[in-house]
Design an enzyme around this catalytic site. Structure first.
Site, PDB file in Angstrom:
ATOM      1  N   GLU A   1      23.570  12.382  -7.142  1.00  0.00           N
ATOM      2  CA  GLU A   1      23.121  12.543  -5.757  1.00  0.00           C
ATOM      3  C   GLU A   1      22.806  11.165  -5.165  1.00  0.00           C
ATOM      4  O   GLU A   1      22.462  10.233  -5.900  1.00  0.00           O
ATOM      5  CB  GLU A   1      21.860  13.427  -5.724  1.00  0.00           C
TER       6      GLU A   1
ATOM      7  N   ASN B   1      23.594  23.803  -0.481  1.00  0.00           N
ATOM      8  CA  ASN B   1      22.730  23.586  -1.642  1.00  0.00           C
ATOM      9  C   ASN B   1      21.331  24.075  -1.319  1.00  0.00           C
ATOM     10  O   ASN B   1      20.793  23.762  -0.254  1.00  0.00           O
ATOM     11  CB  ASN B   1      22.668  22.085  -1.970  1.00  0.00           C
ATOM     12  N   GLU B   2      20.752  24.833  -2.205  1.00  0.00           N
ATOM     13  CA  GLU B   2      19.376  25.317  -2.030  1.00  0.00           C
ATOM     14  C   GLU B   2      19.120  25.714  -0.581  1.00  0.00           C
ATOM     15  O   GLU B   2      18.173  25.244   0.061  1.00  0.00           O
ATOM     16  CB  GLU B   2      18.356  24.259  -2.510  1.00  0.00           C
TER      17      GLU B   2
ATOM     18  N   TYR C   1      14.606  24.055 -13.259  1.00  0.00           N
ATOM     19  CA  TYR C   1      14.078  22.837 -13.879  1.00  0.00           C
ATOM     20  C   TYR C   1      12.963  23.198 -14.846  1.00  0.00           C
ATOM     21  O   TYR C   1      12.189  24.134 -14.597  1.00  0.00           O
ATOM     22  CB  TYR C   1      13.518  21.891 -12.808  1.00  0.00           C
TER      23      TYR C   1
ATOM     24  N   GLU D   1      22.011  22.750 -11.388  1.00  0.00           N
ATOM     25  CA  GLU D   1      20.882  21.811 -11.536  1.00  0.00           C
ATOM     26  C   GLU D   1      19.973  22.347 -12.629  1.00  0.00           C
ATOM     27  O   GLU D   1      19.464  23.471 -12.525  1.00  0.00           O
ATOM     28  CB  GLU D   1      20.116  21.643 -10.231  1.00  0.00           C
TER      29      GLU D   1
ATOM     30  N   GLN E   1      19.736  14.298 -13.395  1.00  0.00           N
ATOM     31  CA  GLN E   1      20.972  13.830 -12.802  1.00  0.00           C
ATOM     32  C   GLN E   1      21.557  12.760 -13.711  1.00  0.00           C
ATOM     33  O   GLN E   1      20.849  12.276 -14.590  1.00  0.00           O
ATOM     34  CB  GLN E   1      20.715  13.283 -11.415  1.00  0.00           C
TER      35      GLN E   1
HETATM   36  O1  AHR Z   1      17.679  16.991  -8.264  1.00  0.00           O
HETATM   37  C1  AHR Z   1      16.708  16.725  -7.302  1.00  0.00           C
HETATM   38  C2  AHR Z   1      16.626  17.797  -6.242  1.00  0.00           C
HETATM   39  O2  AHR Z   1      16.170  18.980  -6.817  1.00  0.00           O
HETATM   40  C3  AHR Z   1      17.915  18.200  -5.573  1.00  0.00           C
HETATM   41  O3  AHR Z   1      18.262  17.358  -4.539  1.00  0.00           O
HETATM   42  C4  AHR Z   1      17.615  19.563  -5.062  1.00  0.00           C
HETATM   43  O4  AHR Z   1      18.760  20.363  -4.952  1.00  0.00           O
HETATM   44  C5  AHR Z   1      16.601  20.093  -6.054  1.00  0.00           C
HETATM   45  O5  AHR Z   1      15.507  20.637  -5.427  1.00  0.00           O
END
Ligand code: AHR
Length: 489
Positions: free
Chosen positions: A27, A174-175, A242, A297, A346
């Site tokens: 990103e 995205n999101e 995450y 992600e 990432q």
């Molecule tokens: O990876 C960091 C961020 O986490 C990304 O930009 C977003 O899609 C997620 O919330």
């Protein structure tokens, strides 16, 4: 030492492990692209057209299969036309999500596609739905993939690229439940259908369109997507998860006690029931398994390293991260029937990165080495693999042993992690349905806080290891806090 029995049945196939499960994410965030992957043509750091050669080599070594770009949250404020043409004339913008820094757009479509060509990986473009237009996204696809005469294809040629690129993976936003527009799932599903309608297959290119999926356990979002979308226009639904036990107390990547370690593991292990429940929903609407789950992600998210920009999400990476990567990739292998892609967040200098850089120096993190240990799973057939287990913390999902197995070209690959910080594990594994005589093993192990730094880049590294094969019984000892990859041929 604890003893465990394990069984692998090579005749009992789960699914093909698509290489894309070992994918990554880049990103415009902090030093992922600028001062990370991309140093510019005039840099003294060895590069080809501005792309760091040592990073490209490292990516190639792990057979990095697919790279997602340009975001993340950045994707929904990115306007691709700002990132083409003469660099000096490119429009600047504010990167509002990540530190409010000025983005000069010197890394754009051509540079990203060149990166993918250098690495030999598939590009995965995330389109702007939140602040873009249908026309803008449709034109991006035409610009990249049309092999004929059109204003967009001609513009691409003027910018130095005669032939179109091949683009398979296209994310529509995205999101969009959050930074991508704060939409309701019903609203997004309609928007998705409108946007995707105008993203065409040009010149023999076939788009594999991926819808924004849920955040972690938002099962309603998945339900609404599956109710409204179908395989004629949707090949994948994304999922973001995450490993963050407590958003307000993330702590540093390198500073944690045993309790925090086991708590993080139990959070990471939530990936398993999460995939199971999302798969159950998808199965109801799509019993033929034609829409894949794309975990685009995932990874550990800690506090930034002291003294670094809070908006840049730069964190170190220890053996703890490696254990999380190992157990997560084993989960993906076991769920490879529905999970068709996953992208660690990432790839360089951001969150659970596989590469860290500082000026001309570069280190491969413990997480990088896990992708190296697991690379033989790519394109294999996942097979039944069961290990007797024991929970390390009562009441928390913390199995001591994580495992998966696959077979490819007559070679069986078994990956194991001993997640305990105290006890070694002796594994005795019966292998059925597979004849092998030679066994090889590699190991990644160290104290759980160990990490690779610019002054000690090889503190955590892969070493040759040993396992024994006696008839169809494989035995191996896993030291505490270790990850082992075994090949039987
Ligand atoms: O990876 C960091 C961020 O986490 C990304 O930009 C977003 O899609 C997620 O919330």
């Amino acid at each position: 030492m604890k003893h465990f029995s394990m069984l692998i049945n090579a005749k009992d196939k789960i699914a093909h492990i698509r290489p894309e499960i070992y994918g990554h994410f880049s990103e415009h965030l902090g030093r992922c692209i600028y001062n990370g992957i991309y140093v510019g043509e005039n840099s003294s750091i060895p590069n080809v057209n501005g792309i760091r050669s040592d990073i490209v080599e490292a990516f190639k070594n792990i057979h990095l299969p697919v790279l997602r770009w340009p975001g993340g949250c950045f994707a929904d404020e990115y306007h691709w036309k700002d990132g083409i043409g003469e660099k000096s004339g490119r429009r600047k913008m504010v990167n509002t999500n990540w530190g409010g820094v000025t983005e000069d757009n010197s890394f754009g479509t051509h540079e990203f596609m060149e990166l993918c060509e250098q690495v030999g990986c598939q590009p995965y473009i995330a389109g702007n739905v939140g602040s873009g237009t249908v026309q803008e996204l449709a034109e991006w696809v035409e610009y990249m993939t049309f092999d004929g005469v059109s204003p967009l294809a001609d513009l691409r040629k003027e910018n130095g690229r005669e032939k179109p690129w091949s683009l398979k993976y296209l994310g529509i936003g995205n999101e969009n439940w959050g930074c991508g527009g704060n939409m309701r799932p019903e609203y997004y599903a309609d928007e998705y259908k409108r946007y995707q309608s105008f993203c065409k297959d040009y010149s023999g290119n076939h788009l594999f369109k991926i819808a924004c999926g849920p955040s972690a356990g938002d099962y309603n979002w998945m339900e609404v997507m599956m109710k409204n979308l179908n395989k004629n226009h949707t090949r994948g639904i994304a999922l973001h998860f995450y490993s963050i036990p407590d958003w307000d107390k993330k702590g540093l990547a390198t500073e944690f006690n045993d309790e925090q370690y086991y708590t993080l593991l139990s959070t990471a292990n939530f990936m398993e029931p999460l995939l199971t429940r999302h798969t159950e929903i998808m199965n109801r609407y799509d019993p033929k398994n034609e829409i894949g789950l794309v975990v685009d992600e995932w990874g550990c998210w800690f506090d930034v390293e002291p003294g670094t920009n809070p908006g840049f999400l730069y964190q170190q990476n220890t053996m703890r991260d490696a254990i999380v990567a190992a157990l997560t990739l084993n989960i993906f292998n076991r769920h490879s029937k529905r999970v068709i892609m996953a992208n660690l967040a990432q790839v360089v200098n951001v969150l659970q990165a596989i590469i860290l850089t500082e000026g001309e120096k570069m280190v491969k993190t413990p997480t990088y080495h896990v992708f190296d240990l697991y690379k033989e799973h790519q394109d294999g057939e996942a097979v039944y693999c069961f290990c007797e287990n024991t929970n390390m913390v009562d009441g928390k999902d913390t199995p001591m042993i994580s495992s998966s197995a696959s077979v490819k070209d007559g070679v069986m690959t078994i990956t194991l992690a001993n997640c305990s910080l105290e006890e070694d594990a002796e594994i005795s594994c019966s292998i059925a349905g597979f004849q092998g005589t030679d066994v090889g093993a590699r190991i990644l192990t160290n104290e759980v806080h160990a990490f690779n730094d610019f002054d000690a880049p090889d503190k955590v590294k892969i070493e040759e290891y040993h396992a024994d094969l006696n008839g169809d019984i494989l035995t191996v000892t896993l030291p505490a806090c270790s990850i082992v990859s075994i090949t039987v041929r």
